[in-house]
Design a protein around this motif. Structure first.
Motif, mmCIF file in Angstrom:
data_model
loop_
_atom_site.group_PDB
_atom_site.id
_atom_site.type_symbol
_atom_site.label_atom_id
_atom_site.label_comp_id
_atom_site.label_asym_id
_atom_site.label_seq_id
_atom_site.Cartn_x
_atom_site.Cartn_y
_atom_site.Cartn_z
ATOM 1 N N GLU A 87 18.060 -0.448 -24.769
ATOM 2 C CA GLU A 87 18.514 -0.604 -23.386
ATOM 3 C C GLU A 87 18.343 -2.072 -23.021
ATOM 4 O OE1 GLU A 87 20.372 -0.065 -20.838
ATOM 5 O OE2 GLU A 87 19.570 1.882 -20.274
ATOM 6 N N GLN A 88 19.141 -2.558 -22.097
ATOM 7 C CA GLN A 88 19.031 -3.947 -21.649
ATOM 8 C C GLN A 88 18.160 -4.039 -20.408
ATOM 9 O OE1 GLN A 88 20.265 -6.884 -23.147
ATOM 10 N NE2 GLN A 88 20.381 -5.378 -24.790
ATOM 11 N N LYS A 129 23.240 -4.814 -16.578
ATOM 12 C CA LYS A 129 23.671 -4.566 -17.956
ATOM 13 C C LYS A 129 23.151 -3.241 -18.509
ATOM 14 C CE LYS A 129 24.256 -9.279 -19.579
ATOM 15 N NZ LYS A 129 23.941 -10.204 -20.668
ATOM 16 N N ARG A 130 22.367 -2.542 -17.726
ATOM 17 C CA ARG A 130 21.756 -1.308 -18.214
ATOM 18 C C ARG A 130 22.801 -0.215 -18.449
ATOM 19 N NH1 ARG A 130 16.391 -1.654 -18.160
ATOM 20 N NH2 ARG A 130 15.927 0.544 -18.322
ATOM 21 N N ILE A 131 22.546 0.612 -19.439
ATOM 22 C CA ILE A 131 23.420 1.750 -19.732
ATOM 23 C C ILE A 131 23.097 2.895 -18.775
ATOM 24 C CG2 ILE A 131 24.041 3.465 -21.478
ATOM 25 C CD1 ILE A 131 23.215 1.272 -23.570
ATOM 26 N N PHE A 132 21.813 3.172 -18.643
ATOM 27 C CA PHE A 132 21.361 4.268 -17.787
ATOM 28 C C PHE A 132 20.728 3.675 -16.528
ATOM 29 C CE2 PHE A 132 21.331 6.019 -22.109
ATOM 30 C CZ PHE A 132 22.197 7.084 -21.923
ATOM 31 N N THR A 133 21.469 3.729 -15.440
ATOM 32 C CA THR A 133 21.039 3.063 -14.205
ATOM 33 C C THR A 133 20.405 4.010 -13.193
ATOM 34 O OG1 THR A 133 23.256 3.371 -13.306
ATOM 35 C CG2 THR A 133 22.804 1.273 -14.414
ATOM 36 N N LYS A 134 20.535 5.294 -13.428
ATOM 37 C CA LYS A 134 20.075 6.266 -12.436
ATOM 38 C C LYS A 134 18.875 7.058 -12.960
ATOM 39 C CE LYS A 134 21.906 10.120 -9.730
ATOM 40 N NZ LYS A 134 23.117 10.895 -9.470
ATOM 41 N N THR A 135 17.751 6.970 -12.250
ATOM 42 C CA THR A 135 16.587 7.796 -12.567
ATOM 43 C C THR A 135 16.700 9.068 -11.747
ATOM 44 O OG1 THR A 135 15.201 5.865 -13.001
ATOM 45 C CG2 THR A 135 14.059 7.926 -12.491
ATOM 46 N N TYR A 183 24.142 -1.314 -27.611
ATOM 47 C CA TYR A 183 23.137 -2.336 -27.916
ATOM 48 C C TYR A 183 22.398 -2.052 -29.226
ATOM 49 C CZ TYR A 183 23.982 -3.622 -23.053
ATOM 50 O OH TYR A 183 24.573 -3.984 -21.862
ATOM 51 N N GLY A 184 22.785 -0.984 -29.910
ATOM 52 C CA GLY A 184 22.191 -0.666 -31.210
ATOM 53 C C GLY A 184 21.032 0.315 -31.120
ATOM 54 N N THR A 185 20.530 0.669 -32.282
ATOM 55 C CA THR A 185 19.419 1.625 -32.343
ATOM 56 C C THR A 185 18.093 0.912 -32.090
ATOM 57 O OG1 THR A 185 19.199 1.361 -34.725
ATOM 58 C CG2 THR A 185 20.604 3.165 -33.953
ATOM 59 N N SER A 186 17.107 1.708 -31.730
ATOM 60 C CA SER A 186 15.771 1.182 -31.453
ATOM 61 C C SER A 186 14.743 1.963 -32.262
ATOM 62 C CB SER A 186 15.467 1.323 -29.958
ATOM 63 O OG SER A 186 14.125 0.973 -29.693
ATOM 64 N N ASN A 192 9.339 2.782 -23.865
ATOM 65 C CA ASN A 192 9.335 1.812 -22.765
ATOM 66 C C ASN A 192 10.711 1.784 -22.105
ATOM 67 O OD1 ASN A 192 11.025 0.124 -24.401
ATOM 68 N ND2 ASN A 192 9.197 -0.569 -25.484
ATOM 69 N N ASN A 193 10.911 0.833 -21.173
ATOM 70 C CA ASN A 193 12.203 0.808 -20.474
ATOM 71 C C ASN A 193 13.289 0.065 -21.249
ATOM 72 O OD1 ASN A 193 11.315 -1.773 -20.061
ATOM 73 N ND2 ASN A 193 11.506 -1.736 -17.834
ATOM 74 N N LYS A 194 12.994 -0.328 -22.481
ATOM 75 C CA LYS A 194 14.010 -0.938 -23.340
ATOM 76 C C LYS A 194 14.455 0.015 -24.444
ATOM 77 C CE LYS A 194 12.697 -5.751 -22.745
ATOM 78 N NZ LYS A 194 12.260 -6.956 -23.446
#
Length: 166
Positions: A72-73, A78-84, A139-142, A157-159
């Motif tokens: 995640e960015q 730039k975030r993919i998931f913007t809604k909590t 953004y690729g795998t983590s 984490n948030n990334k």
């Protein structure tokens, strides 16, 4: 061979007991059983269940598939998931109960009808702005996720997002 039906009833932990339909023995011949239960067995199950659903506040069960761990960015734009849409309480971030977290986020996502969701920061349920499918892999795998034996996971984490799609 003549087929018969035996109806058993169990209440709680008690031993099951046989139920006898009026007009039949404990082992009721199938053709007789069919006649005796005709008024309570739906002929057109789709039609009759549709009528019932109109009166029901049912939630559609969505089968979410685990997709894996993705980056995640940081900048919000730039975030993919913007809604909590939820935070699972009493979650140990060092040793999270992944299955419990997944089930709680899944239930919340189902209630909202989201096509996809992710879990980040070990207990935060997130989705896209409208809950629709997005390119979660852009953004690729983590490697910053924790995965359980069922294939469910959480981002640490948030990334990192552990993503689920319908």
């Amino acid at each position: 061979t003549k087929l018969s039906v035996r109806v058993m009833y169990r209440f709680g932990q008690n031993e099951p007991c046989a139920l006898t339909l009026p007009g039949c023995s404990e082992f009721c011949p199938l053709d007789e059983f069919t006649k005796l239960t005709a008024d309570v067995i739906p002929e057109n199950i789709e039609k009759e269940c549709a009528l019932e659903q109109e009166r029901c506040t049912c939630v559609k069960v969505i089968d979410y598939k685990p997709e894996g761990c993705y980056k995640e960015q940081r900048p919000k734009r730039k975030r993919i998931f913007t809604k909590t849409f939820g935070v699972v309480k009493s979650s140990d971030s060092k040793n999270p109960d992944v299955e419990k977290i997944f089930k709680e986020c899944k239930e919340l996502a189902e209630n909202e009808g989201y096509e996809m969701f992710a879990i980040q920061k070990t207990n935060r349920c997130v989705t896209s702005a409208d809950g629709k499918a997005v390119d979660f892999a852009k953004y690729g795998t983590s490697k910053h996720c924790i995965e359980d034996d069922h294939g469910h996971g959480v981002g640490k984490n948030n990334k990192a997002n552990f993503v689920y799609t319908s």
